[in-house]
Design a protein around this motif. Sequence first.
Motif, PDB file in Angstrom:
ATOM      1  N   ALA A 314      14.788   2.084   5.720  1.00  0.00           N
ATOM      2  CA  ALA A 314      13.551   2.220   4.945  1.00  0.00           C
ATOM      3  C   ALA A 314      12.813   0.885   4.894  1.00  0.00           C
ATOM      4  CB  ALA A 314      13.860   2.698   3.528  1.00  0.00           C
ATOM      5  N   THR A 315      11.477   0.953   4.906  1.00  0.00           N
ATOM      6  CA  THR A 315      10.652  -0.251   4.883  1.00  0.00           C
ATOM      7  C   THR A 315      10.440  -0.721   3.438  1.00  0.00           C
ATOM      8  OG1 THR A 315       8.602   1.029   4.749  1.00  0.00           O
ATOM      9  CG2 THR A 315       9.451   0.544   6.945  1.00  0.00           C
ATOM     10  N   ALA A 316       9.871  -1.921   3.304  1.00  0.00           N
ATOM     11  CA  ALA A 316       9.482  -2.415   1.977  1.00  0.00           C
ATOM     12  C   ALA A 316       8.273  -1.628   1.473  1.00  0.00           C
ATOM     13  CB  ALA A 316       9.164  -3.906   2.054  1.00  0.00           C
ATOM     14  N   LYS A 317       7.981  -1.755   0.169  1.00  0.00           N
ATOM     15  CA  LYS A 317       6.852  -1.024  -0.408  1.00  0.00           C
ATOM     16  C   LYS A 317       5.535  -1.582   0.105  1.00  0.00           C
ATOM     17  CE  LYS A 317       8.270   1.197  -4.677  1.00  0.00           C
ATOM     18  NZ  LYS A 317       7.952   1.353  -6.106  1.00  0.00           N
ATOM     19  N   THR A 318       4.722  -0.706   0.661  1.00  0.00           N
ATOM     20  CA  THR A 318       3.382  -1.055   1.128  1.00  0.00           C
ATOM     21  C   THR A 318       2.462   0.121   0.858  1.00  0.00           C
ATOM     22  OG1 THR A 318       3.921  -0.231   3.345  1.00  0.00           O
ATOM     23  CG2 THR A 318       4.195  -2.602   2.970  1.00  0.00           C
ATOM     24  N   VAL A 319       1.173  -0.074   1.107  1.00  0.00           N
ATOM     25  CA  VAL A 319       0.204   1.011   0.975  1.00  0.00           C
ATOM     26  C   VAL A 319       0.468   2.035   2.078  1.00  0.00           C
ATOM     27  CG1 VAL A 319      -2.238   1.628   1.091  1.00  0.00           C
ATOM     28  CG2 VAL A 319      -1.524  -0.456  -0.108  1.00  0.00           C
ATOM     29  N   LEU A 320       0.518   3.304   1.695  1.00  0.00           N
ATOM     30  CA  LEU A 320       0.738   4.384   2.649  1.00  0.00           C
ATOM     31  C   LEU A 320      -0.500   5.268   2.709  1.00  0.00           C
ATOM     32  CD1 LEU A 320       4.400   5.497   1.803  1.00  0.00           C
ATOM     33  CD2 LEU A 320       3.626   3.809   3.473  1.00  0.00           C
ATOM     34  N   LEU A 321      -0.865   5.664   3.917  1.00  0.00           N
ATOM     35  CA  LEU A 321      -1.990   6.576   4.132  1.00  0.00           C
ATOM     36  C   LEU A 321      -1.587   7.625   5.157  1.00  0.00           C
ATOM     37  CD1 LEU A 321      -5.073   4.161   4.379  1.00  0.00           C
ATOM     38  CD2 LEU A 321      -4.492   5.683   2.471  1.00  0.00           C
ATOM     39  N   PRO A 322      -2.250   8.775   5.128  1.00  0.00           N
ATOM     40  CA  PRO A 322      -2.016   9.750   6.197  1.00  0.00           C
ATOM     41  C   PRO A 322      -2.456   9.174   7.543  1.00  0.00           C
ATOM     42  CG  PRO A 322      -3.083  10.786   4.326  1.00  0.00           C
ATOM     43  CD  PRO A 322      -3.132   9.319   4.080  1.00  0.00           C
ATOM     44  N   ALA A 331     -13.626  -0.707  19.081  1.00  0.00           N
ATOM     45  CA  ALA A 331     -12.394  -1.424  19.428  1.00  0.00           C
ATOM     46  C   ALA A 331     -11.668  -1.956  18.207  1.00  0.00           C
ATOM     47  CB  ALA A 331     -12.678  -2.566  20.395  1.00  0.00           C
ATOM     48  N   GLN A 332     -12.012  -1.493  17.016  1.00  0.00           N
ATOM     49  CA  GLN A 332     -11.331  -1.899  15.799  1.00  0.00           C
ATOM     50  C   GLN A 332     -10.599  -0.705  15.202  1.00  0.00           C
ATOM     51  OE1 GLN A 332     -14.324  -3.730  13.214  1.00  0.00           O
ATOM     52  NE2 GLN A 332     -13.323  -5.721  13.497  1.00  0.00           N
ATOM     53  N   THR A 333      -9.425  -0.989  14.633  1.00  0.00           N
ATOM     54  CA  THR A 333      -8.669   0.034  13.920  1.00  0.00           C
ATOM     55  C   THR A 333      -8.933  -0.117  12.437  1.00  0.00           C
ATOM     56  OG1 THR A 333      -6.932   0.024  15.603  1.00  0.00           O
ATOM     57  CG2 THR A 333      -6.371   0.957  13.449  1.00  0.00           C
ATOM     58  N   GLY A 334      -9.331   0.971  11.776  1.00  0.00           N
ATOM     59  CA  GLY A 334      -9.662   0.872  10.363  1.00  0.00           C
ATOM     60  C   GLY A 334      -9.732   2.228   9.707  1.00  0.00           C
ATOM     61  N   PHE A 345     -16.686   1.050   6.465  1.00  0.00           N
ATOM     62  CA  PHE A 345     -15.574   1.007   7.417  1.00  0.00           C
ATOM     63  C   PHE A 345     -14.813  -0.301   7.218  1.00  0.00           C
ATOM     64  CE2 PHE A 345     -13.533   0.162  11.514  1.00  0.00           C
ATOM     65  CZ  PHE A 345     -12.907   1.380  11.754  1.00  0.00           C
ATOM     66  N   THR A 346     -13.519  -0.191   6.941  1.00  0.00           N
ATOM     67  CA  THR A 346     -12.691  -1.353   6.648  1.00  0.00           C
ATOM     68  C   THR A 346     -11.610  -1.495   7.714  1.00  0.00           C
ATOM     69  OG1 THR A 346     -13.029  -1.057   4.272  1.00  0.00           O
ATOM     70  CG2 THR A 346     -11.168  -2.429   4.954  1.00  0.00           C
ATOM     71  N   PRO A 347     -11.599  -2.594   8.468  1.00  0.00           N
ATOM     72  CA  PRO A 347     -10.514  -2.814   9.435  1.00  0.00           C
ATOM     73  C   PRO A 347      -9.174  -2.961   8.718  1.00  0.00           C
ATOM     74  CG  PRO A 347     -12.377  -4.240   9.905  1.00  0.00           C
ATOM     75  CD  PRO A 347     -12.628  -3.650   8.556  1.00  0.00           C
ATOM     76  N   VAL A 348      -8.119  -2.453   9.323  1.00  0.00           N
ATOM     77  CA  VAL A 348      -6.785  -2.512   8.718  1.00  0.00           C
ATOM     78  C   VAL A 348      -5.777  -2.950   9.772  1.00  0.00           C
ATOM     79  CG1 VAL A 348      -7.300  -0.724   7.015  1.00  0.00           C
ATOM     80  CG2 VAL A 348      -6.304  -0.076   9.225  1.00  0.00           C
ATOM     81  N   ARG A 349      -4.617  -3.392   9.272  1.00  0.00           N
ATOM     82  CA  ARG A 349      -3.473  -3.704  10.127  1.00  0.00           C
ATOM     83  C   ARG A 349      -2.360  -2.739   9.744  1.00  0.00           C
ATOM     84  NH1 ARG A 349       0.843  -7.466   9.798  1.00  0.00           N
ATOM     85  NH2 ARG A 349       0.011  -8.186   7.774  1.00  0.00           N
ATOM     86  N   ILE A 350      -1.940  -1.951  10.714  1.00  0.00           N
ATOM     87  CA  ILE A 350      -0.980  -0.889  10.422  1.00  0.00           C
ATOM     88  C   ILE A 350       0.412  -1.300  10.862  1.00  0.00           C
ATOM     89  CG2 ILE A 350      -2.715   0.923  10.543  1.00  0.00           C
ATOM     90  CD1 ILE A 350      -1.763   1.568  13.345  1.00  0.00           C
ATOM     91  N   GLY A 351       1.408  -0.633  10.265  1.00  0.00           N
ATOM     92  CA  GLY A 351       2.801  -0.893  10.587  1.00  0.00           C
ATOM     93  C   GLY A 351       3.467   0.337  11.164  1.00  0.00           C
ATOM     94  N   GLN A 352       4.635   0.645  10.656  1.00  0.00           N
ATOM     95  CA  GLN A 352       5.401   1.765  11.182  1.00  0.00           C
ATOM     96  C   GLN A 352       4.899   3.086  10.607  1.00  0.00           C
ATOM     97  OE1 GLN A 352       9.557   1.041  10.575  1.00  0.00           O
ATOM     98  NE2 GLN A 352       9.635  -0.651  12.018  1.00  0.00           N
ATOM     99  N   ALA A 353       5.230   4.154  11.346  1.00  0.00           N
ATOM    100  CA  ALA A 353       4.816   5.496  10.940  1.00  0.00           C
ATOM    101  C   ALA A 353       6.036   6.388  10.838  1.00  0.00           C
ATOM    102  CB  ALA A 353       3.818   6.082  11.934  1.00  0.00           C
ATOM    103  N   GLN A 358       2.848   9.942   7.467  1.00  0.00           N
ATOM    104  CA  GLN A 358       2.474   8.764   6.696  1.00  0.00           C
ATOM    105  C   GLN A 358       2.622   7.512   7.556  1.00  0.00           C
ATOM    106  OE1 GLN A 358       1.327   8.740   3.343  1.00  0.00           O
ATOM    107  NE2 GLN A 358       1.139  10.930   3.801  1.00  0.00           N
ATOM    108  N   ILE A 359       1.745   6.534   7.323  1.00  0.00           N
ATOM    109  CA  ILE A 359       1.752   5.307   8.098  1.00  0.00           C
ATOM    110  C   ILE A 359       1.538   4.125   7.155  1.00  0.00           C
ATOM    111  CG2 ILE A 359      -0.724   5.369   8.620  1.00  0.00           C
ATOM    112  CD1 ILE A 359      -0.013   4.281  11.414  1.00  0.00           C
ATOM    113  N   GLN A 360       2.184   3.015   7.491  1.00  0.00           N
ATOM    114  CA  GLN A 360       2.031   1.806   6.690  1.00  0.00           C
ATOM    115  C   GLN A 360       0.681   1.145   6.963  1.00  0.00           C
ATOM    116  OE1 GLN A 360       5.652  -0.349   7.959  1.00  0.00           O
ATOM    117  NE2 GLN A 360       5.996  -0.683   5.770  1.00  0.00           N
ATOM    118  N   VAL A 361       0.031   0.674   5.901  1.00  0.00           N
ATOM    119  CA  VAL A 361      -1.168  -0.155   6.017  1.00  0.00           C
ATOM    120  C   VAL A 361      -0.800  -1.521   5.442  1.00  0.00           C
ATOM    121  CG1 VAL A 361      -3.580  -0.456   5.411  1.00  0.00           C
ATOM    122  CG2 VAL A 361      -2.682   1.839   5.845  1.00  0.00           C
ATOM    123  N   LEU A 362      -0.630  -2.496   6.314  1.00  0.00           N
ATOM    124  CA  LEU A 362      -0.151  -3.806   5.895  1.00  0.00           C
ATOM    125  C   LEU A 362      -1.256  -4.680   5.335  1.00  0.00           C
ATOM    126  CD1 LEU A 362       2.225  -4.494   8.938  1.00  0.00           C
ATOM    127  CD2 LEU A 362       2.768  -3.403   6.748  1.00  0.00           C
TER     128      LEU A 362
END
Length: 396
Positions: A314-322, A331-334, A345-353, A358-362
């Motif tokens: 299990a990962t550490a607690k982070t913001v989760l989004l669908p 060319a930006q992920t957000g 539109f807000t650029p984000v850095r994502i982690g594991q899914a 659900q996917i991590q938003v770091l």
Amino acid sequence: MKASSIGTRRLALIGLGILLVAAMSYVVMRSGPLAPTRVTVVQAAEGQITPQLFGIGTVEARRSYLIGPTTAGRVRSVTVDVGDTVKTGQPVAEMDPVDLDERTAALDASVARAGSAMAAAEAQRRDAQARRELAAVNARRYVELGRQNFISTGAVEARLQEEASADALVNTADANLAAARQDQQRLAAERAGLRQQRANVRLLAPADGVVTSRDAEPGSTVVAGQAVLRVIEPSSLWVKVRLDQARSGGLAVGLPAQIVLRSSQGRPFPGKVARVEALSDSVTEERVAQIGFDQVPAGLSVGELAEVTLSLPATAKTVLLPNAAIKRRQAQTGVWVIDAGTLRFTPVRIGQAGLDGQIQVLDGVNPGMTVVVHSEKEIGERSRITVVDALTGRQP
């Protein structure tokens, strides 16, 4: 009177037209091309995610044996069939020995003859040693007599020459004996090799297992190394699975796994990652791993398809989004964030899914923000939107 009636009708028609225009405007603004885009939203919240890897694999045997002859020959008999259980050392087939028995008998006779030759050489050596001892005694006596001038010098030299000849005969006998002994050892080694070939004619099971293939029948000719039977160890069955390289960051030996066989749908079997292959498939962009069963199911067949799910820590607690909320724009992920009724539109850095969507938003989204998940069409900063519970069903 007529003019008043006409004016009233005109006013009525004008009013009706205004109502129609208003109704059409309402319809256009609510459901036409100018209507606001319907969207579904979610409130960003913190949580943990248990990443999982999913792949399709096939059941294989870790230990599989191909049983065949070491030399070319004809199959004389096969004593087991597919599905039979065999034990270590059990005869499972036999090759035609051809002339191996006759050649072994001939070598037995040659070894016996070499033994006789060695005995004769030993007797000759003893005779030569006896002659040398006699010649040495005579030589010493004649030398002493010659020193006292009782015999001539020639007689002394003759005895010394006899002693030298006797020494040479002993050396010759030693050489003949060594040659006879080496010849006997050579023939014995040839006989041992021939007997090993004769033993190899009988094909034995190298381990306890089950026969999975019978590749040759009695009377057929096979070459050296060609399999007559295939045997596997049922306890060594595992699943060879292929996993997406992009999601296999935490893949390691010992990870818990759930294995669902095609023959046992809905009934997962526990297992663990037994080995991770060092080579990946560059064409399909997949990594290969071997998944062992905690307990091998009864009746498991080699080649059966299986679905494998691996659970990562299990990962550490982070913001989760669908996962559906993540968009790509220029060319930006957000993600699209609703801030005070406006889109941004807000650029984000994502982690594991996770496999649950659900996917991590770091970085880029804070807890409590309202994020657009689905929209019925492409949206932008100036788009008019209306938030709905679902895009399907009647429009509110």
